[in-house]
Design a protein around this motif. Structure first.
Motif, PDB file in Angstrom:
ATOM      1  N   TYR A  48       0.708  -1.255   0.079  1.00  0.00           N
ATOM      2  CA  TYR A  48       0.248  -0.163  -0.143  1.00  0.00           C
ATOM      3  C   TYR A  48       0.947   1.207  -0.140  1.00  0.00           C
ATOM      4  O   TYR A  48       0.654   2.076  -0.799  1.00  0.00           O
ATOM      5  N   ASP A  49       1.926   1.305   0.938  1.00  0.00           N
ATOM      6  CA  ASP A  49       2.766   2.329   0.980  1.00  0.00           C
ATOM      7  C   ASP A  49       3.548   2.527  -0.434  1.00  0.00           C
ATOM      8  O   ASP A  49       3.762   3.769  -0.750  1.00  0.00           O
ATOM      9  N   LEU A  50       3.841   1.693  -1.045  1.00  0.00           N
ATOM     10  CA  LEU A  50       4.496   1.664  -2.304  1.00  0.00           C
ATOM     11  C   LEU A  50       3.423   1.876  -3.500  1.00  0.00           C
ATOM     12  O   LEU A  50       4.055   2.091  -4.698  1.00  0.00           O
ATOM     13  N   GLY A  51       2.401   1.845  -3.302  1.00  0.00           N
ATOM     14  CA  GLY A  51       1.129   2.128  -4.278  1.00  0.00           C
ATOM     15  C   GLY A  51       1.067   0.866  -5.171  1.00  0.00           C
ATOM     16  O   GLY A  51       0.542   1.211  -6.489  1.00  0.00           O
ATOM     17  N   CYS A  52       1.529  -0.556  -4.692  1.00  0.00           N
ATOM     18  CA  CYS A  52       1.196  -1.484  -5.492  1.00  0.00           C
ATOM     19  C   CYS A  52      -0.324  -1.992  -5.559  1.00  0.00           C
ATOM     20  O   CYS A  52      -0.740  -2.668  -6.457  1.00  0.00           O
ATOM     21  N   ILE A  53      -0.574  -1.622  -4.492  1.00  0.00           N
ATOM     22  CA  ILE A  53      -2.190  -2.178  -4.326  1.00  0.00           C
ATOM     23  C   ILE A  53      -3.017  -0.991  -3.904  1.00  0.00           C
ATOM     24  O   ILE A  53      -2.493   0.018  -3.083  1.00  0.00           O
ATOM     25  N   GLY A  54      -4.465  -0.793  -4.268  1.00  0.00           N
ATOM     26  CA  GLY A  54      -5.212   0.265  -3.838  1.00  0.00           C
ATOM     27  C   GLY A  54      -6.354  -0.647  -2.970  1.00  0.00           C
ATOM     28  O   GLY A  54      -7.085  -1.335  -3.317  1.00  0.00           O
ATOM     29  N   VAL A  55      -6.212  -0.129  -1.611  1.00  0.00           N
ATOM     30  CA  VAL A  55      -7.101  -0.786  -0.667  1.00  0.00           C
ATOM     31  C   VAL A  55      -7.961   0.703  -0.367  1.00  0.00           C
ATOM     32  O   VAL A  55      -7.612   1.528   0.036  1.00  0.00           O
ATOM     33  N   THR A  56      -9.266   0.251  -0.479  1.00  0.00           N
ATOM     34  CA  THR A  56     -10.195   1.176  -0.227  1.00  0.00           C
ATOM     35  C   THR A  56     -10.333   1.490   1.366  1.00  0.00           C
ATOM     36  O   THR A  56     -10.068   0.461   2.110  1.00  0.00           O
ATOM     37  N   GLU A  57     -11.036   2.647   1.752  1.00  0.00           N
ATOM     38  CA  GLU A  57     -11.204   2.696   3.164  1.00  0.00           C
ATOM     39  C   GLU A  57     -12.309   1.545   3.969  1.00  0.00           C
ATOM     40  O   GLU A  57     -11.880   0.939   4.800  1.00  0.00           O
ATOM     41  N   ALA A  58     -13.155   1.130   3.183  1.00  0.00           N
ATOM     42  CA  ALA A  58     -13.935  -0.019   3.687  1.00  0.00           C
ATOM     43  C   ALA A  58     -13.053  -1.197   3.735  1.00  0.00           C
ATOM     44  O   ALA A  58     -13.380  -1.783   4.768  1.00  0.00           O
ATOM     45  N   GLN A  59     -12.172  -1.389   2.707  1.00  0.00           N
ATOM     46  CA  GLN A  59     -11.348  -2.747   2.873  1.00  0.00           C
ATOM     47  C   GLN A  59     -10.392  -2.758   4.150  1.00  0.00           C
ATOM     48  O   GLN A  59     -10.298  -3.616   4.860  1.00  0.00           O
ATOM     49  N   TRP A  60      -9.867  -1.516   4.142  1.00  0.00           N
ATOM     50  CA  TRP A  60      -9.075  -1.282   5.554  1.00  0.00           C
ATOM     51  C   TRP A  60      -9.701  -1.689   6.964  1.00  0.00           C
ATOM     52  O   TRP A  60      -9.359  -2.389   7.525  1.00  0.00           O
ATOM     53  N   GLN A  61     -11.015  -1.017   7.047  1.00  0.00           N
ATOM     54  CA  GLN A  61     -11.811  -1.536   8.031  1.00  0.00           C
ATOM     55  C   GLN A  61     -12.162  -3.042   8.292  1.00  0.00           C
ATOM     56  O   GLN A  61     -12.141  -3.641   9.312  1.00  0.00           O
ATOM     57  N   ASP A  62     -12.349  -3.839   6.959  1.00  0.00           N
ATOM     58  CA  ASP A  62     -12.828  -5.091   6.671  1.00  0.00           C
ATOM     59  C   ASP A  62     -11.541  -5.848   7.226  1.00  0.00           C
ATOM     60  O   ASP A  62     -11.483  -6.947   7.977  1.00  0.00           O
ATOM     61  N   ILE A  63     -10.426  -5.495   6.731  1.00  0.00           N
ATOM     62  CA  ILE A  63      -9.043  -6.031   6.947  1.00  0.00           C
ATOM     63  C   ILE A  63      -8.794  -6.065   8.678  1.00  0.00           C
ATOM     64  O   ILE A  63      -8.216  -7.003   9.049  1.00  0.00           O
ATOM     65  N   ILE A  64      -8.836  -5.065   9.129  1.00  0.00           N
ATOM     66  CA  ILE A  64      -8.878  -4.929  10.738  1.00  0.00           C
ATOM     67  C   ILE A  64      -9.833  -5.849  11.574  1.00  0.00           C
ATOM     68  O   ILE A  64      -9.526  -6.633  12.361  1.00  0.00           O
ATOM     69  N   VAL A  65     -10.960  -6.043  10.880  1.00  0.00           N
ATOM     70  CA  VAL A  65     -11.977  -7.058  11.642  1.00  0.00           C
ATOM     71  C   VAL A  65     -11.607  -8.352  11.323  1.00  0.00           C
ATOM     72  O   VAL A  65     -11.576  -8.947  12.152  1.00  0.00           O
ATOM     73  N   LEU A  66     -11.138  -8.439  10.044  1.00  0.00           N
ATOM     74  CA  LEU A  66     -10.592  -9.773   9.536  1.00  0.00           C
ATOM     75  C   LEU A  66      -9.325 -10.470  10.642  1.00  0.00           C
ATOM     76  O   LEU A  66      -9.539 -11.503  11.243  1.00  0.00           O
ATOM     77  N   VAL A  67      -8.577  -9.556  10.747  1.00  0.00           N
ATOM     78  CA  VAL A  67      -7.318  -9.954  11.643  1.00  0.00           C
ATOM     79  C   VAL A  67      -7.783 -10.041  12.981  1.00  0.00           C
ATOM     80  O   VAL A  67      -7.496 -10.997  13.722  1.00  0.00           O
ATOM     81  N   GLY A  68      -8.741  -9.065  13.628  1.00  0.00           N
ATOM     82  CA  GLY A  68      -9.376  -9.565  14.602  1.00  0.00           C
ATOM     83  C   GLY A  68      -9.948 -10.812  14.790  1.00  0.00           C
ATOM     84  O   GLY A  68      -9.961 -11.584  16.003  1.00  0.00           O
ATOM     85  N   GLY A  69     -10.686 -10.955  13.930  1.00  0.00           N
ATOM     86  CA  GLY A  69     -11.388 -12.612  13.837  1.00  0.00           C
ATOM     87  C   GLY A  69     -10.559 -13.658  13.825  1.00  0.00           C
ATOM     88  O   GLY A  69     -10.824 -14.392  14.506  1.00  0.00           O
ATOM     89  N   ILE A  70      -9.415 -13.605  13.234  1.00  0.00           N
ATOM     90  CA  ILE A  70      -8.346 -14.516  13.248  1.00  0.00           C
ATOM     91  C   ILE A  70      -8.063 -14.521  14.689  1.00  0.00           C
ATOM     92  O   ILE A  70      -7.810 -15.968  15.095  1.00  0.00           O
ATOM     93  N   VAL A  71      -7.436 -13.549  15.338  1.00  0.00           N
ATOM     94  CA  VAL A  71      -6.977 -13.532  16.677  1.00  0.00           C
ATOM     95  C   VAL A  71      -8.033 -14.347  17.601  1.00  0.00           C
ATOM     96  O   VAL A  71      -7.392 -15.092  18.511  1.00  0.00           O
ATOM     97  N   GLN A  72      -9.046 -13.922  17.573  1.00  0.00           N
ATOM     98  CA  GLN A  72     -10.167 -14.325  18.230  1.00  0.00           C
ATOM     99  C   GLN A  72     -10.560 -15.651  17.899  1.00  0.00           C
ATOM    100  O   GLN A  72     -11.569 -16.397  18.613  1.00  0.00           O
ATOM    101  N   ALA A  73     -10.345 -16.479  16.977  1.00  0.00           N
ATOM    102  CA  ALA A  73     -10.811 -17.625  16.177  1.00  0.00           C
ATOM    103  C   ALA A  73     -12.196 -17.496  16.160  1.00  0.00           C
ATOM    104  O   ALA A  73     -12.887 -18.468  16.499  1.00  0.00           O
ATOM    105  N   ASN A  74     -12.692 -16.337  15.453  1.00  0.00           N
ATOM    106  CA  ASN A  74     -14.342 -16.063  15.462  1.00  0.00           C
ATOM    107  C   ASN A  74     -14.624 -16.485  13.940  1.00  0.00           C
ATOM    108  O   ASN A  74     -14.387 -15.682  13.259  1.00  0.00           O
ATOM    109  N   THR A  75     -14.982 -17.522  13.932  1.00  0.00           N
ATOM    110  CA  THR A  75     -15.438 -18.080  12.367  1.00  0.00           C
ATOM    111  C   THR A  75     -16.242 -17.219  11.602  1.00  0.00           C
ATOM    112  O   THR A  75     -16.159 -16.763  10.360  1.00  0.00           O
TER     113      THR A  75
END
Length: 110
Positions: free
Chosen positions: A36-63
């Motif tokens: 993202y910093d190098l401009g190789c991928i374009g992540v939308t604001e909504a995707q960033w929020q979902d990435i945070i939720v996804l990583v949280g789900g992984i950490v919590q083992a919340n299927t």
């Protein structure tokens, strides 16, 4: 080999696999940030929020959280490269499919 020995071996292998997946997850997150910093991928604001939720789900083992966030990430924009790697890792955590079933069968035969 006793059932206890077989169980202990399996748990040791599973623990190693989980540590390997943790390292993969940390590297994938770093790759996403770097891309993202190098401009190789374009992540939308909504995707960033979902990435945070996804990583949280992984950490919590919340299927449920993992499945919902994964779907939202795909819905909110294009997915490729390191972001696709994150979704693949999430799928493993959601199903707890660390490909150990063949090892269990091998241990049972031994």
């Amino acid at each position: 080999m006793t059932a206890e020995e077989m169980t202990n071996r399996y748990l040791q292998r599973l623990d190693k696999r989980l540590r390997d997946y943790e390292m993969d997850l940390n590297q994938t997150i770093a790759d996403i940030e770097n891309d993202y910093d190098l401009g190789c991928i374009g992540v939308t604001e909504a995707q960033w929020q979902d990435i945070i939720v996804l990583v949280g789900g992984i950490v919590q083992a919340n299927t449920r959280m993992i499945h919902e966030a994964s779907e939202c990430i795909r819905t909110d924009g294009e997915v490729s490269g390191s972001l696709l790697n994150l979704l693949d890792l999430a799928k493993h955590f959601a199903t707890l499919d660390f490909s150990e079933a063949p090892l269990i069968k091998q241990e049972a035969k031994a």
